[in-house]
Every structure is written in C-alpha cells, then in structure tokens.
Design a protein around this motif. Structure first.
Motif, short mmCIF file in Angstrom:
data_model
loop_
_atom_site.label_atom_id
_atom_site.label_comp_id
_atom_site.label_asym_id
_atom_site.label_seq_id
_atom_site.Cartn_x
_atom_site.Cartn_y
_atom_site.Cartn_z
N VAL A 1 -0.72 -4.34 -7.46
CA VAL A 1 -0.23 -4.00 -8.79
C VAL A 1 1.05 -3.16 -8.70
O VAL A 1 1.25 -2.39 -7.78
N ARG A 2 1.90 -3.37 -9.69
CA ARG A 2 3.20 -2.72 -9.78
C ARG A 2 3.18 -1.82 -11.01
O ARG A 2 2.67 -2.21 -12.06
N ASP A 3 3.78 -0.64 -10.89
CA ASP A 3 3.62 0.35 -11.96
C ASP A 3 4.31 0.02 -13.27
O ASP A 3 3.75 0.25 -14.32
N GLY B 1 -2.33 -0.94 -4.66
CA GLY B 1 -1.00 -0.57 -5.16
C GLY B 1 0.07 -1.23 -4.30
O GLY B 1 0.01 -1.15 -3.07
N GLU B 2 1.04 -1.88 -4.95
CA GLU B 2 2.18 -2.42 -4.18
C GLU B 2 2.93 -1.25 -3.55
O GLU B 2 3.55 -1.37 -2.51
N GLY B 3 2.86 -0.13 -4.23
CA GLY B 3 3.33 1.15 -3.70
C GLY B 3 2.38 2.21 -4.21
O GLY B 3 1.38 1.91 -4.84
N LEU C 1 0.70 4.67 -2.33
CA LEU C 1 0.06 5.38 -1.23
C LEU C 1 0.93 5.36 0.03
O LEU C 1 0.50 5.79 1.09
N LYS C 2 2.15 4.85 -0.11
CA LYS C 2 3.07 4.88 1.03
C LYS C 2 3.67 6.27 1.15
O LYS C 2 3.79 6.99 0.15
N TRP C 3 4.07 6.64 2.35
CA TRP C 3 4.63 7.99 2.55
C TRP C 3 5.79 8.25 1.59
O TRP C 3 5.92 9.34 1.04
N GLY D 1 -6.72 0.74 -0.11
CA GLY D 1 -5.70 1.73 0.24
C GLY D 1 -4.64 1.13 1.15
O GLY D 1 -4.95 0.57 2.19
N HIS D 2 -3.37 1.24 0.76
CA HIS D 2 -2.25 0.69 1.52
C HIS D 2 -1.09 1.68 1.46
O HIS D 2 -0.58 1.87 0.37
N THR D 3 -0.73 2.35 2.47
CA THR D 3 -1.13 2.30 3.86
C THR D 3 -0.84 3.66 4.50
O THR D 3 0.03 4.38 3.99
N VAL E 1 -0.23 4.43 8.05
CA VAL E 1 0.73 4.45 9.17
C VAL E 1 1.59 3.20 9.10
O VAL E 1 1.09 2.08 9.28
N TRP E 2 2.86 3.37 8.82
CA TRP E 2 3.78 2.23 8.71
C TRP E 2 5.16 2.72 9.08
O TRP E 2 5.52 3.88 8.75
N TYR E 3 5.95 1.85 9.70
CA TYR E 3 7.34 2.24 9.99
C TYR E 3 8.16 2.27 8.71
O TYR E 3 9.16 2.97 8.60
N GLY E 4 7.75 1.48 7.71
CA GLY E 4 8.55 1.30 6.49
C GLY E 4 8.21 2.32 5.42
O GLY E 4 7.18 3.00 5.48
N ALA E 5 9.07 2.39 4.41
CA ALA E 5 8.86 3.26 3.25
C ALA E 5 8.56 4.70 3.67
O ALA E 5 7.64 5.34 3.14
N MET E 6 9.35 5.17 4.64
CA MET E 6 9.21 6.57 5.07
C MET E 6 10.30 7.41 4.40
O MET E 6 11.46 7.02 4.38
N VAL F 1 -3.34 1.10 9.65
CA VAL F 1 -2.12 0.82 10.42
C VAL F 1 -1.51 -0.48 9.90
O VAL F 1 -2.19 -1.51 9.83
N ASN F 2 -0.24 -0.42 9.57
CA ASN F 2 0.44 -1.57 9.00
C ASN F 2 1.61 -2.00 9.88
O ASN F 2 2.45 -1.16 10.25
N GLU F 3 1.66 -3.27 10.23
CA GLU F 3 2.83 -3.87 10.89
C GLU F 3 3.24 -3.15 12.17
O GLU F 3 4.39 -2.74 12.32
N ALA F 4 2.30 -2.99 13.09
CA ALA F 4 2.57 -2.28 14.35
C ALA F 4 3.30 -3.16 15.37
O ALA F 4 3.80 -2.65 16.37
N LEU G 1 -4.85 -9.99 7.48
CA LEU G 1 -3.76 -10.96 7.59
C LEU G 1 -3.00 -10.89 6.27
O LEU G 1 -3.54 -11.24 5.22
N GLN G 2 -1.78 -10.42 6.34
CA GLN G 2 -1.03 -10.28 5.09
C GLN G 2 -0.86 -11.65 4.43
O GLN G 2 -1.07 -11.80 3.24
N GLY G 3 -0.41 -12.63 5.21
CA GLY G 3 -0.25 -13.97 4.64
C GLY G 3 0.96 -14.10 3.73
O GLY G 3 0.88 -14.71 2.67
N HIS G 4 2.09 -13.51 4.16
CA HIS G 4 3.35 -13.82 3.46
C HIS G 4 3.84 -15.14 4.06
O HIS G 4 4.65 -15.15 4.99
N LEU G 5 3.29 -16.24 3.54
CA LEU G 5 3.56 -17.55 4.14
C LEU G 5 4.98 -17.98 3.82
O LEU G 5 5.51 -17.65 2.76
N THR H 1 -3.64 -11.29 -3.30
CA THR H 1 -2.26 -11.78 -3.29
C THR H 1 -1.33 -10.60 -3.57
O THR H 1 -1.75 -9.60 -4.16
N TRP H 2 -0.06 -10.74 -3.14
CA TRP H 2 0.86 -9.59 -3.25
C TRP H 2 1.58 -9.65 -4.59
O TRP H 2 2.78 -9.92 -4.67
N GLY H 3 0.82 -9.35 -5.63
CA GLY H 3 1.26 -9.56 -7.01
C GLY H 3 0.35 -10.64 -7.58
O GLY H 3 -0.41 -11.30 -6.84
#
Ligand code: 9MR
Length: 365
Positions: free
Chosen positions: A51-53, A75-77, A79-81, A112-114, A116-121, A159-162, A243-247, A317-319
């Motif tokens: 979901v998107r705000d 949440g699409e966002g 809970l990210k750092w 809950g997402h996420t 530990v992730w390299y992104g959205a820091m 852990v996301n996308e390690a 499995l994210q599944g962004h095909l 699904t992502w949306g």
C-alpha cells in the motif's frame, strides 16, 4: 467501455493470436473464469498488496479495492530506515501505525518490510564509523521497531536484497553500511536479534531476480542458496524465503532452476512466500489485451514453478492497481501506453493476472 464479458473474450482472442492454445493451462483457466465471474476472485484467499500512502489517504476507490481483495497488506514504504529514521534519534511511526490501523479495521494482517536493506537509507547512516557503532544501531533499531509491533506484525522481511545483481562468487554479499562495517555477520545478527525480540514472528530473507533463464540469474540463485544454507547450518533463526517476483515481461522463467531452488529451501524447512509480485512490461507489445495475457502468462509460469516444490501460502503484489505502481519510475513505456504490471487495471477492474493468482491460491496444497 467494454463489458466484462467482451474484455475477457478479447483477451482470449489476443491469447489465441499469441499462440496460446485454448487447451493450454492458462487458456483453460481464462476461459473457465469467463464463465464464472466472482466479485473478487481472490476474496478470502491469502492474497495481499503493498500500500502507498497518498492513495490510501485520499482515494476511496483505492481503499475499497484493498478491502475487497486483500487479506494482508504491506507498506510500500513506512518501515524502511529512510522513512522511520530521518535523524539518528527519531523514530517516525506515522505511516506504519496507519497501515496497522487500516489492516486491523478490515481484518487483514500487516507484513513488515524491512529491517536490513542497502536501499532507502537516510544520509546520516553514512557516518556510522565502526563495527561496534553499527552493531549498536542495528540491534537497537530491530529492538525498537519489531518491539513496537510485537505479536501484531507476524511476518517480517528481516533481510532484503542481500545478494548483488551479478555476484562475483557464491559468497558475494551486496555492499551496504552493515556489510561494510560488520561483514556478512550482520545478517545473522539481525535474524538472531529479531528472534529474540519477537519469538513468534516469521523471519524472512527476501530477494529478487532469481527466477529467470540466464547465467546471471543462475549465479544469483546459487549465491542466495549459499547464504541460506550457511545460515541454517549455523542454526540462525530463519523461517521463510521471500521471492519478490518483480518479473520481467521479456525474460522467460527458468522453471526447472526455480523449482530446484525452492526444493532446496523446502528441504531446509523453509516456507516460501511471494512478496512483491508484478510484471515489468516496458518491453512487451503495446496493446493492452495482448500485454495482459503475456503478463498473466509470466505469472502463471512463475507460480507454477514454485508450486511444483512448495505450497503457495501467501502471494502479495507490489501494489494492487496499475494506477499506482513503482514500475514507470524506472521502466516507463515509450509508446504512450501506460504500464500494466498489476492485477487490477487503472480503473480497478481485475485483469487475467488476478485470475492466475486466484487459481494458484485456490488450488494450493
Ligand atoms: O516501490 C517502492 C518505491 O515506492 C520506493 O521509492 C523504493 C525505495 O524505498 O522502494 C520501492 O520498493 C522496493 C522494495 O522496497 C524492495 N524491492 C524492490 C521494490 C521496487 O523497487
């Protein structure tokens, strides 16, 4: 505007034109569902969406679509750092609290997402200077955030996308501030902390790009499996693979490779979740009826390959609607047609992709 029946008939015509035999599993599925239309083919099944705000706050149609189709949201966002921690001291829970309230009010669960992730820091995390500082912050973050939702968020992408996009070796881990300061041990640290903070939560390691045909994707699968095996061998708490599944519309699914990967995960006692499904369709033909069938067909192959090796207990699904999706930010079409990566179109009508998801969730083992 086309009626529902006309839309389905035109999808079937498109399918035939694409060489998709009416007798193929997808052809049969779409034809069968044309006869028996439900208000929501996934109602009551373990389907959910990110979901998107903006739309959640402002669009009644969007909220109604979530309520009608979803038994879970994420949440699409929120809970990210980047969203939670604008400064080192602050924790801003506005968005996740709102998602939790919406989920609870409508009898849904929240993932809950996420953690530990390299992104959205947030930028300030670049100043984390030592291993001990990194450890303190990571542990403190998980204690605070998971602690707040203990017993309420029952499944976490800890852990996301390690794994890097093209791993140099099986032991390659994607660079992040955590990897730089703590090495690979940050992954076990996060999972052990998560298990201590909420022993009842399902702990998930989440990844993308492991399902396609091609050497790069095989390498990514192998590196992911190496990491998972290593965690399990060391008795690190880990319950599921996400499995994210962004095909990618233009890439075939490596059905054998994916099934084999899943079978290995199952043998280690892990559950398998589909966490961020959509189909990136910028390289597919333009006409929507044709594209929707190709999108559904990729989703069919992906879910079918998973189902061979594991029960499909959860698909997000992502949306939910083509009206609100991250896809055009990076993969906008150049022919003027809008992207159609999701199960509902921009007018909230279910597309063949929704029927495919419903089919796999209904027939789950
Ligand atoms: O869809 C999300 C987008 O709105 C955000 O700007 C972005 C950065 O926070 O993250 C996107 O979601 C990603 C998810 O968190 C992890 N897997 C890939 C998703 C799509 O890029």
């Amino acid at each position: 505007m086309l009626s529902r029946r006309e839309t389905i008939l035109s999808s079937l015509k498109a399918a035939t034109a694409l060489g998709l035999a009416a007798s193929s599993p997808l052809g049969t599925l779409l034809a069968g569902n044309a006869a028996a239309q439900a208000a929501s083919p996934v109602a009551g099944l373990p389907y959910g969406a990110a979901v998107r705000d903006g739309p959640l706050d402002q669009e009644a149609d969007y909220r109604a679509a979530l309520v009608r189709h979803c038994s879970q949201i994420v949440g699409e966002g929120g809970l990210k750092w980047y969203d939670l921690r604008p400064t080192r001291e602050q924790f801003v829970y506005t968005a996740p609290d709102k998602h939790m309230a919406f989920a609870t009010a409508h009898g849904m669960t929240l993932r809950g997402h996420t953690l530990v992730w390299y992104g959205a820091m947030p930028d300030w995390t670049k100043s984390i200077a030592s291993a001990s500082e990194a450890e303190r912050l990571l542990v403190g973050h998980i204690e605070a955030v998971m602690g707040r939702y203990r017993g309420r968020i029952k499944s976490w992408d800890v852990v996301n996308e390690a794994i890097p996009d093209d791993p140099a070796s099986r032991s390659d881990i994607r660079p992040s501030i955590w990897q730089q300061r703590l090495g690979e041990s940050h992954i076990a640290l996060a999972l052990r902390t998560a298990a201590r903070v909420d022993p009842g939560a399902q702990l998930v390691i989440n990844e993308y790009d492991i399902e396609f045909v091609g050497a790069r994707f095989r390498r990514k699968r192998e590196a992911f499996l190496r990491l998972i095996r290593d965690l399990k061998l060391r008795n690190v708490p880990l319950h599921a693979v996400g499995l994210q599944g962004h095909l990618r519309g233009e890439l075939a699914i490596d059905k054998e490779g994916l099934s084999a990967f899943i079978a290995e995960c199952r043998a280690m006692g892990l559950a398998v979740l589909v966490t961020e499904l959509d189909v990136i369709d910028d390289k597919l033909p333009g006409p929507p009826e044709v594209r929707d069938i190709l999108v559904a067909s990729r989703v069919y192959d992906f879910l079918d390959a998973i189902r061979v090796a594991a029960p499909l207990d959860s698909i997000l699904t992502w949306g939910i609607t083509d009206k609100h999706t991250w896809v055009p930010i990076y993969f906008k079409r150049t022919d003027g047609f809008i992207n159609r990566p999701l199960p509902l179109d921009a007018a909230y009508q279910p597309k063949p992709m929704m029927q495919v998801i419903a089919h796999f969730l209904r027939d789950r083992r």
